[in-house]
Design a protein around this motif. Structure first.
Motif, PDB file in Angstrom:
ATOM      1  N   THR A  36      23.659  66.546  26.655  1.00 42.94           N
ATOM      2  CA  THR A  36      22.507  67.215  26.289  1.00 42.94           C
ATOM      3  C   THR A  36      21.191  66.422  26.962  1.00 42.94           C
ATOM      4  N   PRO A  37      21.360  65.028  26.444  1.00 40.86           N
ATOM      5  CA  PRO A  37      19.962  64.270  27.272  1.00 40.86           C
ATOM      6  C   PRO A  37      20.116  64.400  28.586  1.00 40.86           C
ATOM      7  N   LYS A  38      21.019  64.332  29.285  1.00 40.21           N
ATOM      8  CA  LYS A  38      21.069  64.563  30.821  1.00 40.21           C
ATOM      9  C   LYS A  38      20.855  65.777  31.118  1.00 40.21           C
ATOM     10  N   LEU A  39      20.982  66.986  30.474  1.00 37.50           N
ATOM     11  CA  LEU A  39      20.296  68.483  30.719  1.00 37.50           C
ATOM     12  C   LEU A  39      18.888  68.515  30.531  1.00 37.50           C
ATOM     13  N   LYS A  40      18.398  67.792  29.477  1.00 37.16           N
ATOM     14  CA  LYS A  40      16.817  67.641  29.327  1.00 37.16           C
ATOM     15  C   LYS A  40      16.012  66.965  30.387  1.00 37.16           C
ATOM     16  N   ASP A  41      16.930  66.348  31.058  1.00 38.15           N
ATOM     17  CA  ASP A  41      16.137  65.304  32.357  1.00 38.15           C
ATOM     18  C   ASP A  41      16.535  65.961  33.439  1.00 38.15           C
ATOM     19  N   LEU A  42      15.364  66.366  34.305  1.00 39.34           N
ATOM     20  CA  LEU A  42      15.923  67.306  35.374  1.00 39.34           C
ATOM     21  C   LEU A  42      16.487  66.151  36.653  1.00 39.34           C
ATOM     22  N   GLU A  43      15.994  65.025  36.308  1.00 35.43           N
ATOM     23  CA  GLU A  43      16.471  64.040  37.535  1.00 35.43           C
ATOM     24  C   GLU A  43      17.957  63.801  37.156  1.00 35.43           C
ATOM     25  N   GLN A  44      18.746  64.050  36.101  1.00 33.88           N
ATOM     26  CA  GLN A  44      19.896  63.939  36.024  1.00 33.88           C
ATOM     27  C   GLN A  44      20.764  65.210  35.657  1.00 33.88           C
ATOM     28  N   SER A  45      19.977  66.086  35.432  1.00 28.31           N
ATOM     29  CA  SER A  45      20.703  67.708  35.227  1.00 28.31           C
ATOM     30  C   SER A  45      21.046  68.090  36.656  1.00 28.31           C
ATOM     31  N   PRO A  46      22.217  68.884  36.491  1.00 28.16           N
ATOM     32  CA  PRO A  46      22.805  69.674  37.766  1.00 28.16           C
ATOM     33  C   PRO A  46      21.924  70.897  37.950  1.00 28.16           C
ATOM     34  N   LEU A  47      21.041  71.021  36.775  1.00 30.19           N
ATOM     35  CA  LEU A  47      20.097  72.521  37.016  1.00 30.19           C
ATOM     36  C   LEU A  47      18.996  72.135  37.410  1.00 30.19           C
ATOM     37  N   THR A  48      18.273  72.995  38.056  1.00 27.70           N
ATOM     38  CA  THR A  48      16.673  72.717  38.454  1.00 27.70           C
ATOM     39  C   THR A  48      15.509  73.333  37.568  1.00 27.70           C
ATOM     40  N   TYR A  49      15.936  73.667  36.223  1.00 32.77           N
ATOM     41  CA  TYR A  49      15.015  74.169  35.338  1.00 32.77           C
ATOM     42  C   TYR A  49      15.333  73.580  33.797  1.00 32.77           C
ATOM     43  N   ASP A  50      14.451  73.635  33.138  1.00 29.42           N
ATOM     44  CA  ASP A  50      14.544  72.974  31.616  1.00 29.42           C
ATOM     45  C   ASP A  50      15.178  73.969  31.089  1.00 29.42           C
ATOM     46  N   GLU A  53      15.870  74.840  23.280  1.00 28.55           N
ATOM     47  CA  GLU A  53      16.633  74.565  22.312  1.00 28.55           C
ATOM     48  C   GLU A  53      17.973  75.534  22.226  1.00 28.55           C
ATOM     49  N   THR A  54      17.801  76.643  21.980  1.00 26.58           N
ATOM     50  CA  THR A  54      18.685  77.712  21.758  1.00 26.58           C
ATOM     51  C   THR A  54      19.905  77.641  23.035  1.00 26.58           C
ATOM     52  N   GLN A  55      19.191  77.522  24.181  1.00 31.14           N
ATOM     53  CA  GLN A  55      20.355  77.361  25.366  1.00 31.14           C
ATOM     54  C   GLN A  55      21.120  76.092  25.172  1.00 31.14           C
ATOM     55  N   LEU A  56      20.481  75.083  24.947  1.00 35.41           N
ATOM     56  CA  LEU A  56      21.307  73.734  24.655  1.00 35.41           C
ATOM     57  C   LEU A  56      22.185  73.928  23.322  1.00 35.41           C
ATOM     58  N   SER A  57      21.831  74.604  22.469  1.00 41.83           N
ATOM     59  CA  SER A  57      22.858  74.819  21.411  1.00 41.83           C
ATOM     60  C   SER A  57      23.863  75.825  21.766  1.00 41.83           C
ATOM     61  N   GLY A 163      29.940  58.004  29.045  1.00 40.93           N
ATOM     62  CA  GLY A 163      28.952  59.087  29.277  1.00 40.93           C
ATOM     63  C   GLY A 163      27.406  58.482  29.650  1.00 40.93           C
ATOM     64  N   PRO A 164      27.012  57.211  28.786  1.00 42.71           N
ATOM     65  CA  PRO A 164      25.914  56.755  29.016  1.00 42.71           C
ATOM     66  C   PRO A 164      25.504  56.211  30.533  1.00 42.71           C
ATOM     67  N   PHE A 165      26.700  55.799  30.920  1.00 46.59           N
ATOM     68  CA  PHE A 165      26.675  55.224  32.276  1.00 46.59           C
ATOM     69  C   PHE A 165      26.987  55.983  33.493  1.00 46.59           C
ATOM     70  N   LEU A 166      27.496  57.064  33.438  1.00 54.22           N
ATOM     71  CA  LEU A 166      27.972  58.085  34.443  1.00 54.22           C
ATOM     72  C   LEU A 166      26.967  59.158  34.561  1.00 54.22           C
ATOM     73  N   SER A 167      26.952  59.754  35.661  1.00 55.84           N
ATOM     74  CA  SER A 167      26.326  60.807  35.602  1.00 55.84           C
ATOM     75  C   SER A 167      26.859  62.278  35.226  1.00 55.84           C
ATOM     76  N   TYR A 168      26.254  63.481  35.137  1.00 53.22           N
ATOM     77  CA  TYR A 168      26.681  64.499  34.519  1.00 53.22           C
ATOM     78  C   TYR A 168      28.335  64.813  35.319  1.00 53.22           C
ATOM     79  N   SER A 169      28.126  64.926  36.538  1.00 52.91           N
ATOM     80  CA  SER A 169      29.514  65.002  37.095  1.00 52.91           C
ATOM     81  C   SER A 169      30.485  64.074  36.926  1.00 52.91           C
ATOM     82  N   GLY A 170      30.198  62.661  36.931  1.00 55.78           N
ATOM     83  CA  GLY A 170      30.885  61.686  36.596  1.00 55.78           C
ATOM     84  C   GLY A 170      31.531  61.773  35.266  1.00 55.78           C
TER      85      GLY A 170
END
Length: 453
Positions: A36-50, A53-57, A163-170
């Motif tokens: 979830t923290p990675k999805l909130k950070d566009l630099e780490q997220s595989p997505l290009t948009y924010d 909270e409902t979507q994250l849930s 998790g804290p030390f790897l990327s989303y994909s990793g």
């Protein structure tokens, strides 16, 4: 078949291999805790948009929706083609879902992958409980069933370590590796002897029971052979509710599993980053969950040691009582924090400590005993159907409680949510006092006799 091993060794070895699948389930159940923290950070997220909270849930809880139909598919297939093919099919689906999730680049793919992982997890959760409950000897059945919960806990711990030390994909590919390894091993496990009993295959029944060290149970099972060969899917569903022992088993198993899924343990795992942030904790959320996870193992390992000594009921009573008190105190902390944060300036460690106590207690009893109940209380011909209905009911309620709690944590004061969990855990304590029956040291047939009284 697993060659060069026999007797209890084979029971343990087969169970250990099935536990790898449960580690993968635990890994993906806790997956959103670090993702979830990675999805909130566009630099780490595989997505290009924010994401909202409902979507994250929903990313966290859509796995529940996928889990609902899975067991119903195998509920019929397990008595038709066997337990082993159902386990192997669930394993293959886990590989596909984890691979798709690892490579996802849009929200729709993430949702679909989570649903597929939920579907396969639903299959494996039910079939592993049924399978181990059927192959295990009476003196180690409780321990082997408890191992399912321990390995799911370990899967969550593994996630918070990597998790804290790897990327989303990793991070997600770690779960993919577990799934592949489990699938390879599932090819070599033997078929359940109870499936051969249902099919009237006496030779395979004798061979399998002898191979897994249960020769003494052959005559006992053959004495009830007629009862389970004269069956059909419709008849099995009817017997789930018309036979007294199955009705009582379903009541006990369903209520405990529904309350377990609504008790708060999964919600904290899903939304740990938000919870520790709201609590003003002085410890990083990922480190907090690693610490909690290690203490979870303490609770889980304690349960494996005591389940055949202390008994299921005592463990449940102790566990649910401590869980109730822990959630109440956490609610008090958040209530005071919402009134005046300065009052807790020297107590920012409190939320972590109380959650450590909660998870030790949860994994000591409430987190694992309901699995044992599902695996040992139903008659053989309805065990897969009873397990299916029990777990899907619990996942159905768990989906709404988890999704609703994620929204509530962001929109209202958190203490309301934790006091709700207090009531759930207290309800489990009361239910255990009045309705739970002790099954320690009893064979599956003895349990049926006890439930019929």
């Amino acid at each position: 078949m697993l060659l060069n091993f026999s007797g209890l060794q084979k029971q343990v070895l087969v169970s250990l291999w099935l536990y790898i699948g449960q580690i993968a389930i635990g890994f993906y159940a806790a997956w959103t805790g670090t993702i979830t923290p990675k999805l909130k950070d566009l630099e780490q997220s595989p997505l290009t948009y924010d994401l909202t909270e409902t979507q994250l849930s929903l990313v966290a809880t859509t796995a529940y929706l996928g889990a609902l139909p899975g067991p119903y598919v195998t509920g019929w297939l397990s008595n038709t083609i066997g337990r082993k093919p159902c386990i192997l099919g669930g394993a293959v689906l886990t590989v596909i879902g984890s691979c798709a999730l690892s490579l996802a680049t849009n929200l729709a793919t993430i949702y679909c992958s989570r649903i597929l992982l939920g579907f396969s997890g639903g299959i494996l959760s039910v079939m592993t409980l049924v399978y181990i409950g059927e192959i295990a000897s009476t003196n180690i059945r409780g321990i082997l069933l408890i191992g399912i919960g321990i390995c799911q806990t370990f899967g969550g711990i593994l996630l918070f370590f990597v998790g804290p030390f790897l990327s989303y994909s990793g991070t997600t590919f770690v779960g993919f590796g577990l799934s592949v390894f489990f699938t390879i091993g599932a090819i070599f496990i033997p078929e359940s002897p109870i499936f051969y009993l249902i099919k009237g295959n006496e030779k395979s029944l004798r061979d399998t029971l002898h191979d897994i060290g249960r020769s003494e149970d052959i005559d006992q099972l053959l004495s009830v052979k007629h009862e389970y060969t004269q069956t059909s899917s419709t008849k099995d569903w009817l017997q789930l509710f018309t036979i007294k022992s199955n009705r009582r088993a379903f009541l006990i198993a369903a209520v405990l599993n529904v309350l377990q899924n609504c008790s708060g343990a999964i919600v904290v795992m899903y939304f740990c980053a938000s919870i520790f942030e709201m609590a003003g904790s002085s410890v990083d959320s990922n480190m907090s969950m690693i610490i909690i996870g290690c203490f979870q193992l303490v609770g889980s390992l304690s349960s494996s040691i005591l389940v055949e000594r202390v008994g299921r009921k005592i463990m449940l009573l102790i566990s649910t009582l401590i869980c109730s008190l822990s959630m109440f105190l956490l609610g008090v902390y958040f209530y005071v924090y919402s009134m005046d944060q300065s009052l807790l300036i020297n107590f920012k460690w409190f939320s972590l400590v109380i959650l450590i106590v909660y998870y030790i207690a949860f994994d000591f009893g409430f987190g694992v005993v309901p699995n044992v109940v599902v695996g040992e209380m139903f008659t053989p011909n309805v065990r897969s159907k009873g397990s299916t209905l029990t777990l899907t009911l619990s996942w159905f309620f768990g989906f709404f409680v988890s999704t609703g709690s994620g929204v509530l944590l962001e929109t209202v004061d958190a203490y309301v949510t934790f006091w709700f969990f207090t009531c759930i855990n207290a309800s489990a304590f009361v239910f255990t006092i009045f309705f739970f029956i002790e099954t320690k040291g009893k064979s599956l047939l003895e349990i049926q006799e006890l439930l019929s009284k």
